[in-house]
Scaffold this motif. Structure first.
Motif, mmCIF file in Angstrom:
data_model
loop_
_atom_site.group_PDB
_atom_site.id
_atom_site.type_symbol
_atom_site.label_atom_id
_atom_site.label_comp_id
_atom_site.label_asym_id
_atom_site.label_seq_id
_atom_site.Cartn_x
_atom_site.Cartn_y
_atom_site.Cartn_z
ATOM 1 N N LYS A 91 0.750 -1.230 -0.201
ATOM 2 C CA LYS A 91 -0.050 0.192 0.127
ATOM 3 C C LYS A 91 0.747 1.144 -0.106
ATOM 4 N N ARG A 92 1.999 1.205 0.511
ATOM 5 C CA ARG A 92 2.656 2.463 0.913
ATOM 6 C C ARG A 92 3.308 2.705 -0.491
ATOM 7 N N LYS A 93 3.862 1.555 -1.091
ATOM 8 C CA LYS A 93 4.610 1.527 -2.727
ATOM 9 C C LYS A 93 3.597 2.302 -3.318
ATOM 10 N N LEU A 94 2.285 2.012 -3.760
ATOM 11 C CA LEU A 94 1.334 2.130 -4.466
ATOM 12 C C LEU A 94 1.090 3.537 -4.136
ATOM 13 N N THR A 95 0.705 4.204 -2.875
ATOM 14 C CA THR A 95 0.542 5.462 -2.614
ATOM 15 C C THR A 95 1.510 6.351 -3.066
ATOM 16 N N ALA A 100 -6.635 5.689 -8.281
ATOM 17 C CA ALA A 100 -6.143 4.394 -8.269
ATOM 18 C C ALA A 100 -6.594 3.342 -9.199
ATOM 19 N N ASP A 101 -7.971 3.427 -9.439
ATOM 20 C CA ASP A 101 -8.457 2.509 -10.369
ATOM 21 C C ASP A 101 -8.100 2.460 -11.634
ATOM 22 N N GLU A 102 -7.878 3.482 -12.274
ATOM 23 C CA GLU A 102 -7.081 3.877 -13.631
ATOM 24 C C GLU A 102 -5.598 3.493 -13.671
ATOM 25 N N LEU A 103 -4.807 4.061 -12.605
ATOM 26 C CA LEU A 103 -3.467 3.841 -12.624
ATOM 27 C C LEU A 103 -3.077 2.298 -12.357
ATOM 28 N N ASP A 127 7.227 13.181 -20.388
ATOM 29 C CA ASP A 127 6.161 13.931 -19.913
ATOM 30 C C ASP A 127 4.885 13.493 -19.891
ATOM 31 N N ILE A 128 4.576 12.491 -19.693
ATOM 32 C CA ILE A 128 3.608 11.369 -19.506
ATOM 33 C C ILE A 128 3.621 10.700 -18.146
ATOM 34 N N ILE A 129 2.289 10.108 -17.769
ATOM 35 C CA ILE A 129 2.192 9.257 -16.566
ATOM 36 C C ILE A 129 1.963 8.005 -16.855
ATOM 37 N N PRO A 130 3.193 6.981 -16.678
ATOM 38 C CA PRO A 130 3.009 5.737 -16.975
ATOM 39 C C PRO A 130 2.144 5.029 -16.134
ATOM 40 N N ARG A 131 1.350 4.198 -16.650
ATOM 41 C CA ARG A 131 0.592 3.438 -15.875
ATOM 42 C C ARG A 131 1.625 2.183 -15.080
ATOM 43 N N VAL A 132 0.789 1.606 -14.238
ATOM 44 C CA VAL A 132 1.549 0.750 -13.259
ATOM 45 C C VAL A 132 1.007 -0.718 -13.283
ATOM 46 N N ILE A 133 1.792 -1.619 -13.558
ATOM 47 C CA ILE A 133 1.313 -2.869 -13.847
ATOM 48 C C ILE A 133 1.839 -3.858 -12.486
ATOM 49 N N VAL A 134 0.898 -4.363 -11.688
ATOM 50 C CA VAL A 134 1.714 -4.977 -10.408
ATOM 51 C C VAL A 134 1.531 -6.410 -10.850
ATOM 52 N N SER A 135 2.680 -7.068 -10.578
ATOM 53 C CA SER A 135 2.574 -8.553 -11.201
ATOM 54 C C SER A 135 2.958 -9.318 -9.955
ATOM 55 N N VAL A 136 2.040 -10.228 -9.541
ATOM 56 C CA VAL A 136 2.011 -11.162 -8.160
ATOM 57 C C VAL A 136 2.082 -12.609 -8.660
ATOM 58 N N PRO A 137 2.420 -13.424 -7.701
ATOM 59 C CA PRO A 137 2.963 -14.667 -7.774
ATOM 60 C C PRO A 137 1.492 -15.497 -7.994
ATOM 61 N N ASP A 138 0.439 -15.358 -7.561
ATOM 62 C CA ASP A 138 -0.682 -16.188 -7.551
ATOM 63 C C ASP A 138 -1.959 -15.420 -7.529
ATOM 64 N N GLU A 139 -3.222 -16.110 -7.680
ATOM 65 C CA GLU A 139 -4.582 -15.530 -7.432
ATOM 66 C C GLU A 139 -4.740 -15.005 -6.144
ATOM 67 N N ARG A 140 -4.359 -15.886 -5.229
ATOM 68 C CA ARG A 140 -4.631 -15.237 -3.703
ATOM 69 C C ARG A 140 -4.022 -13.858 -3.593
ATOM 70 N N ARG A 141 -2.582 -13.735 -3.897
ATOM 71 C CA ARG A 141 -2.132 -12.539 -3.549
ATOM 72 C C ARG A 141 -2.748 -11.474 -4.443
ATOM 73 N N ILE A 148 -5.833 -1.835 -3.537
ATOM 74 C CA ILE A 148 -6.164 -0.777 -4.486
ATOM 75 C C ILE A 148 -7.584 -0.167 -4.479
ATOM 76 N N GLU A 149 -8.486 -0.968 -4.076
ATOM 77 C CA GLU A 149 -10.092 -0.605 -4.173
ATOM 78 C C GLU A 149 -10.154 0.399 -2.713
ATOM 79 N N ARG A 150 -9.254 0.498 -2.031
ATOM 80 C CA ARG A 150 -9.359 1.344 -0.668
ATOM 81 C C ARG A 150 -8.484 2.685 -1.040
#
Length: 323
Positions: free
Chosen positions: A251-255, A299-302, A270-284, A292-294
């Motif tokens: 959360k701190r990283k994404l904030t 956040a929902d677009e980024l 001079d643009i804002i890249p979007r951020v893709i967060v790659s995780v090891p499994d579905e639970r994570r 992100i929902e909080r």
């Protein structure tokens, strides 16, 4: 405040980086600079003193001799190992020996890599670590002293801020596993580019991809990617999560990215890249999505969260059909 996430742009046809032709000319800028020509901070590589066997002294005359003997494929291997810091033997095979028959592919790779190691260009790390794919064990390579000095000779602008060449050492397993996972994203993107009308224009790892945050520090993604398809270009920062950190840490990283936007800062070109967060499994994935929902808008677009094995497919889909 007014801001807009980057979703599409016309592909610039001059100087674009395509895997098969990028290593000699245009690759110089991509290897050492980020997309808007701002120099990244220096990177010394895996450069602590090694306790391994002593190498021959790498003199200028020896480098001149190497320059006369290296093939185009050798240079491409050197460039990719430098770009990614570490590559496994399997990853090097998929990048540079894919067009050789299966009967001779492994043998050819072993001969070529053994020669580059013998010449002091590549160094196998002392620990053999299971591969990202298929759990197979294999050697992991980084640049040795001659390889580091060849980079400076061949791409002097790209390596201008590099530290003195030093023998590689083997870092901890968590570090190497994470670095190989980042490398795997690059390798998989290159493989995809051979099959689709898709171009990897830039792929920069940390700290080349770190970006000033406007308050004296840096955003520190694991990679920056500029990808194009159908004359559309997507800009992405990669956060590769191995589930070794707590969700509050995530959360701190994404904030930090949201605060970057709210300060009116811009990223590469001079643009804002979007951020893709790659995780090891579905639970994570579900756990990070809940984080992100909080978070406040945008956040929902980024942020986009995906399982590691689906990272490349998700990136390609988002470039081909941006939101």
């Amino acid at each position: 405040m007014g801001w807009k996430l980057h979703h599409r742009a016309t592909v610039r046809r001059t100087g674009r980086l395509k895997h098969q032709s990028a290593y000699i000319a245009g690759q110089t800028a991509s290897l050492r600079r980020i997309a808007n020509d701002s120099w990244a901070i220096p990177y010394g590589g895996l450069s602590m003193t090694s306790s391994g066997p002593a190498r021959r002294y790498v003199s200028g005359a020896y480098l001149d001799k190497l320059l006369d003997q290296l093939s185009e494929r050798d240079w491409k291997i050197i460039a990719d190992v430098w770009r990614c810091r570490v590559l496994s033997g399997d990853q090097i095979t998929r990048l540079h020996f894919f067009n050789i028959s299966q009967l001779t592919r492994q043998r050819t790779r072993r001969v070529v890599l053994a020669r580059l190691v013998d010449w002091g260009i590549l160094s196998p790390l002392s620990r053999r670590i299971g591969g990202i794919r298929g759990g197979s064990a294999g050697s992991v390579f980084s640049l040795d002293v001659a390889g580091q000095r060849l980079v400076r000779l061949h791409w002097p602008d790209a390596a201008a801020d590099e530290q003195r060449a030093r023998r590689p050492w083997t870092p901890g397993q968590l570090f190497v596993t994470h670095a190989l996972a980042v490398s795997e994203v690059y390798v998989s993107l290159i493989e995809t580019s051979r099959e689709k009308d898709f171009i990897v224009e830039s792929f920069a790892i940390e700290p080349f991809c770190w970006w000033p945050n406007g308050v004296g520090g840096y955003l520190k993604p694991d990679a920056y990617m500029r990808l194009s398809a159908n004359r559309v270009t997507g800009h992405w920062w990669l956060e590769l999560d191995r589930a070794t950190e707590s969700l509050p840490t995530i959360k701190r990283k994404l904030t930090a990215y949201l605060e970057f936007i709210n300060r009116g800062q811009l990223g590469p070109r001079d643009i804002i890249p979007r951020v893709i967060v790659s995780v090891p499994d579905e639970r994570r994935r579900l756990g990070v999505v809940e984080v992100i929902e909080r978070l406040p808008s945008p956040a929902d677009e980024l942020f986009t969260v995906t399982v590691f094995d689906d990272t490349t497919g998700q990136l390609v889909a988002l470039v081909e059909e941006p939101p």
